[in-house]
Design a protein around this motif. Structure first.
Motif, PDB file in Angstrom:
ATOM      1  N   GLN A 138      25.939  73.409  43.648  1.00  0.00           N
ATOM      2  CA  GLN A 138      26.561  72.408  44.035  1.00  0.00           C
ATOM      3  C   GLN A 138      25.775  71.680  43.502  1.00  0.00           C
ATOM      4  O   GLN A 138      24.549  70.673  43.490  1.00  0.00           O
ATOM      5  CB  GLN A 138      26.614  72.081  45.740  1.00  0.00           C
ATOM      6  CG  GLN A 138      27.103  73.256  46.507  1.00  0.00           C
ATOM      7  CD  GLN A 138      26.905  73.055  48.321  1.00  0.00           C
ATOM      8  OE1 GLN A 138      27.494  71.663  48.390  1.00  0.00           O
ATOM      9  NE2 GLN A 138      27.143  73.442  49.063  1.00  0.00           N
ATOM     10  N   ASP A 139      26.902  70.863  43.060  1.00  0.00           N
ATOM     11  CA  ASP A 139      26.031  68.804  42.345  1.00  0.00           C
ATOM     12  C   ASP A 139      25.800  67.910  42.871  1.00  0.00           C
ATOM     13  O   ASP A 139      26.037  68.194  44.161  1.00  0.00           O
ATOM     14  CB  ASP A 139      27.591  69.288  40.707  1.00  0.00           C
ATOM     15  CG  ASP A 139      29.044  68.373  41.531  1.00  0.00           C
ATOM     16  OD1 ASP A 139      29.001  68.373  42.496  1.00  0.00           O
ATOM     17  OD2 ASP A 139      29.934  68.787  40.609  1.00  0.00           O
ATOM     18  N   HIS A 140      26.488  67.337  41.970  1.00  0.00           N
ATOM     19  CA  HIS A 140      25.236  66.418  42.985  1.00  0.00           C
ATOM     20  C   HIS A 140      26.956  65.164  43.148  1.00  0.00           C
ATOM     21  O   HIS A 140      25.827  63.824  43.386  1.00  0.00           O
ATOM     22  CB  HIS A 140      24.366  65.197  42.321  1.00  0.00           C
ATOM     23  CG  HIS A 140      24.508  64.884  40.577  1.00  0.00           C
ATOM     24  ND1 HIS A 140      24.055  65.830  39.732  1.00  0.00           N
ATOM     25  CD2 HIS A 140      25.100  64.143  40.138  1.00  0.00           C
ATOM     26  CE1 HIS A 140      24.309  65.202  38.792  1.00  0.00           C
ATOM     27  NE2 HIS A 140      25.105  64.256  39.085  1.00  0.00           N
ATOM     28  N   TYR A 141      27.936  65.308  42.795  1.00  0.00           N
ATOM     29  CA  TYR A 141      28.961  64.877  42.387  1.00  0.00           C
ATOM     30  C   TYR A 141      29.665  65.250  43.917  1.00  0.00           C
ATOM     31  O   TYR A 141      29.671  66.282  44.408  1.00  0.00           O
ATOM     32  CB  TYR A 141      29.827  64.969  41.388  1.00  0.00           C
ATOM     33  CG  TYR A 141      29.759  64.506  40.442  1.00  0.00           C
ATOM     34  CD1 TYR A 141      29.776  63.278  39.538  1.00  0.00           C
ATOM     35  CD2 TYR A 141      29.111  65.400  39.565  1.00  0.00           C
ATOM     36  CE1 TYR A 141      29.408  63.322  38.551  1.00  0.00           C
ATOM     37  CE2 TYR A 141      28.074  65.453  38.024  1.00  0.00           C
ATOM     38  CZ  TYR A 141      28.593  64.231  38.181  1.00  0.00           C
ATOM     39  OH  TYR A 141      28.063  63.683  36.273  1.00  0.00           O
ATOM     40  N   ILE A 142      30.701  64.038  44.768  1.00  0.00           N
ATOM     41  CA  ILE A 142      31.232  64.246  45.869  1.00  0.00           C
ATOM     42  C   ILE A 142      32.812  64.504  45.175  1.00  0.00           C
ATOM     43  O   ILE A 142      33.371  62.755  44.306  1.00  0.00           O
ATOM     44  CB  ILE A 142      30.980  63.335  47.086  1.00  0.00           C
ATOM     45  CG1 ILE A 142      30.442  63.340  47.372  1.00  0.00           C
ATOM     46  CG2 ILE A 142      31.801  63.472  47.570  1.00  0.00           C
ATOM     47  CD1 ILE A 142      29.269  62.771  48.654  1.00  0.00           C
ATOM     48  N   THR A 143      33.553  64.997  45.415  1.00  0.00           N
ATOM     49  CA  THR A 143      34.643  64.961  44.975  1.00  0.00           C
ATOM     50  C   THR A 143      36.314  64.190  45.529  1.00  0.00           C
ATOM     51  O   THR A 143      36.136  64.319  47.548  1.00  0.00           O
ATOM     52  CB  THR A 143      35.722  66.120  44.882  1.00  0.00           C
ATOM     53  OG1 THR A 143      35.108  66.643  43.939  1.00  0.00           O
ATOM     54  CG2 THR A 143      37.286  66.129  44.153  1.00  0.00           C
ATOM     55  N   PHE A 144      36.689  63.143  45.512  1.00  0.00           N
ATOM     56  CA  PHE A 144      37.904  62.289  46.036  1.00  0.00           C
ATOM     57  C   PHE A 144      39.400  62.670  45.908  1.00  0.00           C
ATOM     58  O   PHE A 144      39.053  63.049  44.250  1.00  0.00           O
ATOM     59  CB  PHE A 144      37.062  60.965  46.248  1.00  0.00           C
ATOM     60  CG  PHE A 144      36.023  60.137  47.002  1.00  0.00           C
ATOM     61  CD1 PHE A 144      35.746  60.077  48.064  1.00  0.00           C
ATOM     62  CD2 PHE A 144      34.530  60.399  46.190  1.00  0.00           C
ATOM     63  CE1 PHE A 144      35.357  59.461  48.791  1.00  0.00           C
ATOM     64  CE2 PHE A 144      33.534  59.972  46.518  1.00  0.00           C
ATOM     65  CZ  PHE A 144      33.921  59.426  47.849  1.00  0.00           C
ATOM     66  N   GLU A 145      39.707  62.234  46.275  1.00  0.00           N
ATOM     67  CA  GLU A 145      41.195  62.254  45.957  1.00  0.00           C
ATOM     68  C   GLU A 145      42.427  62.036  46.652  1.00  0.00           C
ATOM     69  O   GLU A 145      42.353  61.515  47.216  1.00  0.00           O
ATOM     70  CB  GLU A 145      41.655  63.732  46.122  1.00  0.00           C
ATOM     71  CG  GLU A 145      42.332  64.929  47.520  1.00  0.00           C
ATOM     72  CD  GLU A 145      42.719  66.061  47.688  1.00  0.00           C
ATOM     73  OE1 GLU A 145      43.003  66.856  48.392  1.00  0.00           O
ATOM     74  OE2 GLU A 145      42.255  66.859  46.600  1.00  0.00           O
ATOM     75  N   TRP A 146      43.409  61.514  45.413  1.00  0.00           N
ATOM     76  CA  TRP A 146      44.712  61.108  46.661  1.00  0.00           C
ATOM     77  C   TRP A 146      45.975  61.517  46.129  1.00  0.00           C
ATOM     78  O   TRP A 146      45.759  62.253  45.209  1.00  0.00           O
ATOM     79  CB  TRP A 146      44.328  59.786  45.809  1.00  0.00           C
ATOM     80  CG  TRP A 146      46.065  59.088  46.379  1.00  0.00           C
ATOM     81  CD1 TRP A 146      46.426  58.117  47.875  1.00  0.00           C
ATOM     82  CD2 TRP A 146      47.204  59.052  45.605  1.00  0.00           C
ATOM     83  NE1 TRP A 146      47.819  57.841  47.493  1.00  0.00           N
ATOM     84  CE2 TRP A 146      47.861  58.322  46.324  1.00  0.00           C
ATOM     85  CE3 TRP A 146      48.225  59.473  44.637  1.00  0.00           C
ATOM     86  CZ2 TRP A 146      49.999  58.194  46.582  1.00  0.00           C
ATOM     87  CZ3 TRP A 146      49.275  59.824  44.083  1.00  0.00           C
ATOM     88  CH2 TRP A 146      49.758  59.170  45.052  1.00  0.00           C
TER      89      TRP A 146
END
Length: 148
Positions: A138-146
């Protein structure tokens, strides 16, 4: 077990897989005509992505979609794996492992490709374990979406 680039002849099976995956993993019933058009769009335009399928004894039993992300930090392209589906009776038999190995070898043999990314539903713990067992983390990014 044979992993290959999908062709327009795989369209119907790919649509079946997308509908099944959405239902199984997120409880979503997708609109058939949209999925048919979306799959066909990729099969007819490699700039959108590429489907890969796995055949066992001539039967297509799994698929995944690859798409691309330009990375200015790496001056190269990251390959995204999306829309992974393996027919239930073929799971836990190394089918996805073979597909992942095929994609990884493509990345390793090219100076253009700089890595592989994918996302999984937060609650899909089985998928998380599969990806971790293949050496992904798991990378250190959080995915956000619209989404519209």
């Amino acid at each position: 077990m044979k992993v290959r680039l999908a062709t327009i002849d795989d369209h119907e099976r790919l649509v079946e897989f997308q509908l099944a995956m959405a239902h199984e993993t997120e409880g979503i019933e997708l609109q058939l005509s949209k999925v048919e058009q979306g799959v066909e769009a990729v099969l007819r335009d490699s700039k959108k992505g590429s489907y890969f399928v796995t055949e066992i004894n001539g039967e297509v039993v799994a698929s995944l979609l690859t798409t691309f992300e330009w990375s200015d930090w790496r001056n190269g392209t990251i390959m995204w794996i999306q829309s992974v589906y393996v027919m239930p009776r073929y799971r836990r038999r190394g089918v996805y492992r073979s597909m992942y190995a095929h994609i990884k070898s493509m990345v390793l043999s090219s100076d253009e490709w700089h890595g592989i990314r994918l996302y999984a539903d937060k609650s899909n713990h089985s998928a998380h374990r599969t990806y971790e067992n293949l050496g992904m983390n798991q990378d250190h990014y959080i995915t956000f979406e619209w989404l519209k």
